[in-house]
Design an enzyme around this catalytic site. Structure first.
Site, PDB file in Angstrom:
ATOM      1  N   HIS A  59      18.615  63.902  39.071  1.00 55.88           N
ATOM      2  CA  HIS A  59      17.261  63.398  38.867  1.00 55.88           C
ATOM      3  C   HIS A  59      17.154  61.961  39.367  1.00 55.88           C
ATOM      4  O   HIS A  59      18.148  61.308  39.693  1.00 55.88           O
ATOM      5  CB  HIS A  59      16.885  63.490  37.394  1.00 55.88           C
ATOM      6  CG  HIS A  59      16.704  64.900  36.922  1.00 55.88           C
ATOM      7  ND1 HIS A  59      16.273  65.219  35.655  1.00 55.88           N
ATOM      8  CD2 HIS A  59      16.879  66.088  37.558  1.00 55.88           C
ATOM      9  CE1 HIS A  59      16.200  66.538  35.524  1.00 55.88           C
ATOM     10  NE2 HIS A  59      16.564  67.079  36.668  1.00 55.88           N
ATOM     11  N   GLU A  61      16.556  59.155  37.899  1.00 52.93           N
ATOM     12  CA  GLU A  61      17.251  58.127  37.126  1.00 52.93           C
ATOM     13  C   GLU A  61      18.724  58.042  37.503  1.00 52.93           C
ATOM     14  O   GLU A  61      19.313  56.949  37.556  1.00 52.93           O
ATOM     15  CB  GLU A  61      17.126  58.429  35.629  1.00 52.93           C
ATOM     16  CG  GLU A  61      15.698  58.410  35.108  1.00 52.93           C
ATOM     17  CD  GLU A  61      15.034  59.785  35.118  1.00 52.93           C
ATOM     18  OE1 GLU A  61      14.280  60.066  34.185  1.00 52.93           O
ATOM     19  OE2 GLU A  61      15.287  60.564  36.074  1.00 52.93           O
ATOM     20  N   THR A 169     -18.745  81.103  57.111  1.00 55.18           N
ATOM     21  CA  THR A 169     -17.335  81.075  57.474  1.00 55.18           C
ATOM     22  C   THR A 169     -17.008  81.810  58.762  1.00 55.18           C
ATOM     23  O   THR A 169     -15.965  81.567  59.357  1.00 55.18           O
ATOM     24  CB  THR A 169     -16.484  81.696  56.348  1.00 55.18           C
ATOM     25  OG1 THR A 169     -16.878  83.068  56.151  1.00 55.18           O
ATOM     26  CG2 THR A 169     -16.678  80.933  55.049  1.00 55.18           C
ATOM     27  N   ALA A 172     -21.185  87.495  61.641  1.00 53.78           N
ATOM     28  CA  ALA A 172     -21.281  88.747  60.887  1.00 53.78           C
ATOM     29  C   ALA A 172     -20.233  89.758  61.350  1.00 53.78           C
ATOM     30  O   ALA A 172     -19.749  90.581  60.565  1.00 53.78           O
ATOM     31  CB  ALA A 172     -22.683  89.342  61.044  1.00 53.78           C
ATOM     32  N   SER A 176     -14.962  84.174  65.136  1.00 54.05           N
ATOM     33  CA  SER A 176     -14.850  82.779  64.716  1.00 54.05           C
ATOM     34  C   SER A 176     -13.917  82.666  63.524  1.00 54.05           C
ATOM     35  O   SER A 176     -14.227  82.024  62.527  1.00 54.05           O
ATOM     36  CB  SER A 176     -16.234  82.183  64.360  1.00 54.05           C
ATOM     37  OG  SER A 176     -17.098  82.257  65.446  1.00 54.05           O
ATOM     38  N   ARG A 192      -0.259  73.407  52.320  1.00 57.26           N
ATOM     39  CA  ARG A 192       0.580  74.580  52.064  1.00 57.26           C
ATOM     40  C   ARG A 192       1.988  74.151  51.647  1.00 57.26           C
ATOM     41  O   ARG A 192       2.574  74.710  50.721  1.00 57.26           O
ATOM     42  CB  ARG A 192       0.675  75.453  53.314  1.00 57.26           C
ATOM     43  CG  ARG A 192      -0.540  76.292  53.621  1.00 57.26           C
ATOM     44  CD  ARG A 192      -0.275  77.161  54.847  1.00 57.26           C
ATOM     45  NE  ARG A 192      -1.381  78.080  55.134  1.00 57.26           N
ATOM     46  CZ  ARG A 192      -1.355  79.006  56.075  1.00 57.26           C
ATOM     47  NH1 ARG A 192      -0.270  79.128  56.841  1.00 57.26           N
ATOM     48  NH2 ARG A 192      -2.382  79.805  56.278  1.00 57.26           N
ATOM     49  N   LEU A 212       0.629  83.272  56.154  1.00 53.52           N
ATOM     50  CA  LEU A 212       0.692  82.484  54.914  1.00 53.52           C
ATOM     51  C   LEU A 212       2.018  81.739  54.783  1.00 53.52           C
ATOM     52  O   LEU A 212       2.630  81.699  53.716  1.00 53.52           O
ATOM     53  CB  LEU A 212       0.462  83.371  53.683  1.00 53.52           C
ATOM     54  CG  LEU A 212      -0.883  84.118  53.613  1.00 53.52           C
ATOM     55  CD1 LEU A 212      -0.988  84.861  52.290  1.00 53.52           C
ATOM     56  CD2 LEU A 212      -2.061  83.184  53.805  1.00 53.52           C
ATOM     57  N   GLY A 302     -11.001  85.436  51.140  1.00 53.95           N
ATOM     58  CA  GLY A 302     -12.378  85.669  51.527  1.00 53.95           C
ATOM     59  C   GLY A 302     -13.365  85.319  50.425  1.00 53.95           C
ATOM     60  O   GLY A 302     -12.982  84.910  49.324  1.00 53.95           O
ATOM     61  N   PRO A 303     -14.659  85.495  50.697  1.00 53.60           N
ATOM     62  CA  PRO A 303     -15.696  85.079  49.749  1.00 53.60           C
ATOM     63  C   PRO A 303     -15.673  85.837  48.437  1.00 53.60           C
ATOM     64  O   PRO A 303     -16.042  85.281  47.400  1.00 53.60           O
ATOM     65  CB  PRO A 303     -16.996  85.337  50.522  1.00 53.60           C
ATOM     66  CG  PRO A 303     -16.637  86.336  51.571  1.00 53.60           C
ATOM     67  CD  PRO A 303     -15.230  86.038  51.953  1.00 53.60           C
TER      68      PRO A 303
END
Length: 360
Positions: A59, A61, A169, A172, A176, A192, A212, A302-303
């Site tokens: 640690h 210390e 975002t 449709a 993008s 991340r 991810l 997602g939304p």
């Protein structure tokens, strides 16, 4: 620990500020432990300093005491988090400070996780002056996830969103996928890297096939790879999905009755949870992750999932990137939420609001 108000000097502030800067060096590596820095000083002179680098190793210390050597006797130790009093993978730091002959300890923030260790009581019984609260908010901010897990029983939840000027975002059609630029994407990698886990839903996996993982040049700081978490109620994740590769540990939460239909799931850990209104029980998911030492979660979804997290009061922080473009009213929305006029709106941070507009 005493609640008495302490008048800290300018020297005290300078040394604690240095300890906090040292603690930040462990931003990407200490998971699941907190980021901690320590400075040992004799008046204005620093005689030793250190920070916690990774779980299972010494640690802050201990590093500071090694650097100070015999000059630690009679000195003051500045620590950003209450020294540990429990035997874990390393011996208690409180005992090391006592043995070194430290005369005074200044602590930025208490640690509820150490409450049963009796560190402060032992140090005071040994004749050390223990004072607490110097730059406390800065110390807690550095370890927001650790404190959330220890005190609330769930990780700190940060939702990453990228939107156009009109709050959309993607087109449709789903085109993008990246509406922001390289600078924003590089910044996301840093967020991340400091996270314990990156979470998404099966809809995002099907639409975007994300990895991810943290991706940055070798010259960037070292990091502990965050685990990947997929909320997949019906186990729809495809066999070839990149979240099922071997580049990072992956947990897949699913409904108790769902059965894997391909061998790709053998590369992940499947965890059944209860359902609420045909959705996974999010509170159960986060309690499970907290029990596994997850401090900070970054949500990239997602939304629908992001809206459910916000509606459920789980969101602690929004990380929003705004692109200088307009996509129009047919484009995909930022969040899927109920009628705001009919729902109780919560501020990020948990305070209930009586109006949609928030001035916090």
């Amino acid at each position: 620990m005493s609640a008495a108000v302490v008048a800290f000097s300018a020297v005290d502030h300078a040394h604690m500020a240095r300890a906090l800067r040292l603690a930040e060096r462990g931003l990407y590596t200490t998971q699941p432990n907190p980021r901690v820095g320590c400075v040992i000083a004799r008046a204005a002179e620093i005689v030793g300093e250190g920070w916690h680098e990774r779980a299972g190793e010494a640690h802050a210390e201990v590093f500071a005491l090694r650097a100070a050597g015999g000059r630690a006797h009679g000195a003051t130790a500045y620590v950003t988090l209450e020294p540990c009093g429990l035997h874990g993978r390393t011996p208690p730091c409180a005992d090391a400070l006592i043995a070194a002959g430290i005369a005074r300890i200044v602590i930025a923030s208490e640690d509820a996780f150490q409450r049963d260790g009796g560190a402060v009581e032992r140090m005071r019984a040994a004749g050390i002056v223990v004072e607490s609260g110097l730059m406390r908010e800065a110390a807690r901010e550095l370890n927001r996830g650790f404190f959330s897990r220890v005190e609330r029983g769930r990780p700190w939840l940060r939702v990453k969103l990228a939107m156009s000027l009109d709050g959309r975002t993607a087109l449709a059609s789903g085109e993008s996928k990246w509406i922001t630029g390289e600078a924003a994407r590089a910044d996301v990698q840093r967020w991340r890297a400091r996270s314990s886990a990156i979470l998404t839903g099966s809809g995002t996996v099907l639409a975007d096939d994300p990895r991810l993982t943290v991706r940055w040049p070798p010259a960037e700081p070292k990091f502990v790879a965050p685990m990947r978490v997929v909320l997949d109620r019906e186990l729809r994740t495809p066999h070839a999905a990149r979240v099922l590769d071997d580049s990072a540990p992956t947990l897949v939460f699913h409904a108790a009755g769902a059965e894997p239909e391909h061998e790709g799931f053998a590369r992940a850990e499947l965890i059944p949870v209860d359902e609420r209104d045909r959705r996974l029980d999010l509170a159960q998911v986060f309690a499970h992750l907290a029990a596994r030492g997850v401090n900070e979660i970054q949500v990239e979804a997602g939304p629908t999932l992001c809206g459910a997290l916000l509606e459920g009061g789980f969101v602690d922080e929004l990380l929003v990137y705004v692109a200088p473009l307009v996509l129009g009213d047919r484009a995909r929305p930022l969040l899927a939420l109920p009628d705001l006029a009919a729902m109780r709106v919560f501020c990020i941070g948990g305070r209930a609001c009586s109006a949609v507009s928030c001035r916090r």
